[in-house]
Design a protein around this motif. Sequence first.
Motif, PDB file in Angstrom:
ATOM      1  N   GLU A   1      -0.780   9.031   7.623  1.00  0.00           N
ATOM      2  CA  GLU A   1      -1.323   9.555   7.168  1.00  0.00           C
ATOM      3  C   GLU A   1      -2.992   9.107   5.992  1.00  0.00           C
ATOM      4  O   GLU A   1      -4.461  10.249   6.681  1.00  0.00           O
ATOM      5  N   VAL A   2      -3.045   7.683   7.040  1.00  0.00           N
ATOM      6  CA  VAL A   2      -4.266   7.462   6.668  1.00  0.00           C
ATOM      7  C   VAL A   2      -4.792   7.158   8.440  1.00  0.00           C
ATOM      8  O   VAL A   2      -4.159   6.312   8.765  1.00  0.00           O
ATOM      9  N   VAL A   6      -9.537   3.673   8.765  1.00  0.00           N
ATOM     10  CA  VAL A   6     -10.279   3.218   7.723  1.00  0.00           C
ATOM     11  C   VAL A   6      -9.239   2.027   7.349  1.00  0.00           C
ATOM     12  O   VAL A   6      -9.603   1.251   6.468  1.00  0.00           O
ATOM     13  N   THR A   7      -7.279   2.185   7.514  1.00  0.00           N
ATOM     14  CA  THR A   7      -6.935   1.266   7.284  1.00  0.00           C
ATOM     15  C   THR A   7      -7.643  -0.917   7.474  1.00  0.00           C
ATOM     16  O   THR A   7      -7.820  -1.450   6.843  1.00  0.00           O
ATOM     17  N   GLN A  44      -9.122   2.112  -4.629  1.00  0.00           N
ATOM     18  CA  GLN A  44      -7.718   1.814  -4.206  1.00  0.00           C
ATOM     19  C   GLN A  44      -6.561   1.625  -3.714  1.00  0.00           C
ATOM     20  O   GLN A  44      -5.025   1.988  -3.488  1.00  0.00           O
ATOM     21  N   ALA A  47      -5.245   5.712  -4.517  1.00  0.00           N
ATOM     22  CA  ALA A  47      -5.246   6.529  -4.058  1.00  0.00           C
ATOM     23  C   ALA A  47      -4.085   5.793  -3.223  1.00  0.00           C
ATOM     24  O   ALA A  47      -3.463   6.774  -2.337  1.00  0.00           O
ATOM     25  N   ALA A  51      -1.275   8.204  -1.909  1.00  0.00           N
ATOM     26  CA  ALA A  51      -0.504   8.205  -0.221  1.00  0.00           C
ATOM     27  C   ALA A  51       0.980   8.056  -0.328  1.00  0.00           C
ATOM     28  O   ALA A  51       1.603   8.556   0.326  1.00  0.00           O
ATOM     29  N   ASN A  67      -5.480  12.823  -2.076  1.00  0.00           N
ATOM     30  CA  ASN A  67      -5.250  11.962  -1.285  1.00  0.00           C
ATOM     31  C   ASN A  67      -6.254  12.076  -0.402  1.00  0.00           C
ATOM     32  O   ASN A  67      -6.821  10.905  -0.563  1.00  0.00           O
ATOM     33  N   ALA A  68      -6.968  12.703   0.383  1.00  0.00           N
ATOM     34  CA  ALA A  68      -7.690  12.802   1.428  1.00  0.00           C
ATOM     35  C   ALA A  68      -8.896  11.793   0.570  1.00  0.00           C
ATOM     36  O   ALA A  68      -9.676  11.143   0.989  1.00  0.00           O
ATOM     37  N   ILE A  71      -8.873   8.490  -0.670  1.00  0.00           N
ATOM     38  CA  ILE A  71      -8.577   7.398   0.062  1.00  0.00           C
ATOM     39  C   ILE A  71     -10.255   7.829   0.619  1.00  0.00           C
ATOM     40  O   ILE A  71     -11.077   6.506   1.637  1.00  0.00           O
TER      41      ILE A  71
END
Length: 101
Positions: A1-2, A6-7, A44, A47, A51, A67-68, A71
Amino acid sequence: EVPWWVTGLIILREVGITVWRFVELGRGNVVPASSGGKLKTVVQAVAISVALAPLPVLLGEWMAWVNAVLIAAALVLTVWSGLLYVRDAIRLAREGRAGRA
């Protein structure tokens, strides 16, 4: 989902700041957590919790939007606080050079 990038950015910032802190500690400088870094950590954590929770199933698909947004906020705060640490690193390096001159 992320998204992977980004991660990746979040991990890069976390590892980079940790390595820099250890380097500065070796030089006798303690780098405290900034208020921006603390806020980033809270956002974080929220979020990631949202998530991982099954909230879209329980509360509806609008939670995916929540959630978006969370994040995205975590990403912005991660980059922002990382840039502040870079600024501080440059200042410490300049002070170190001035002290040796």
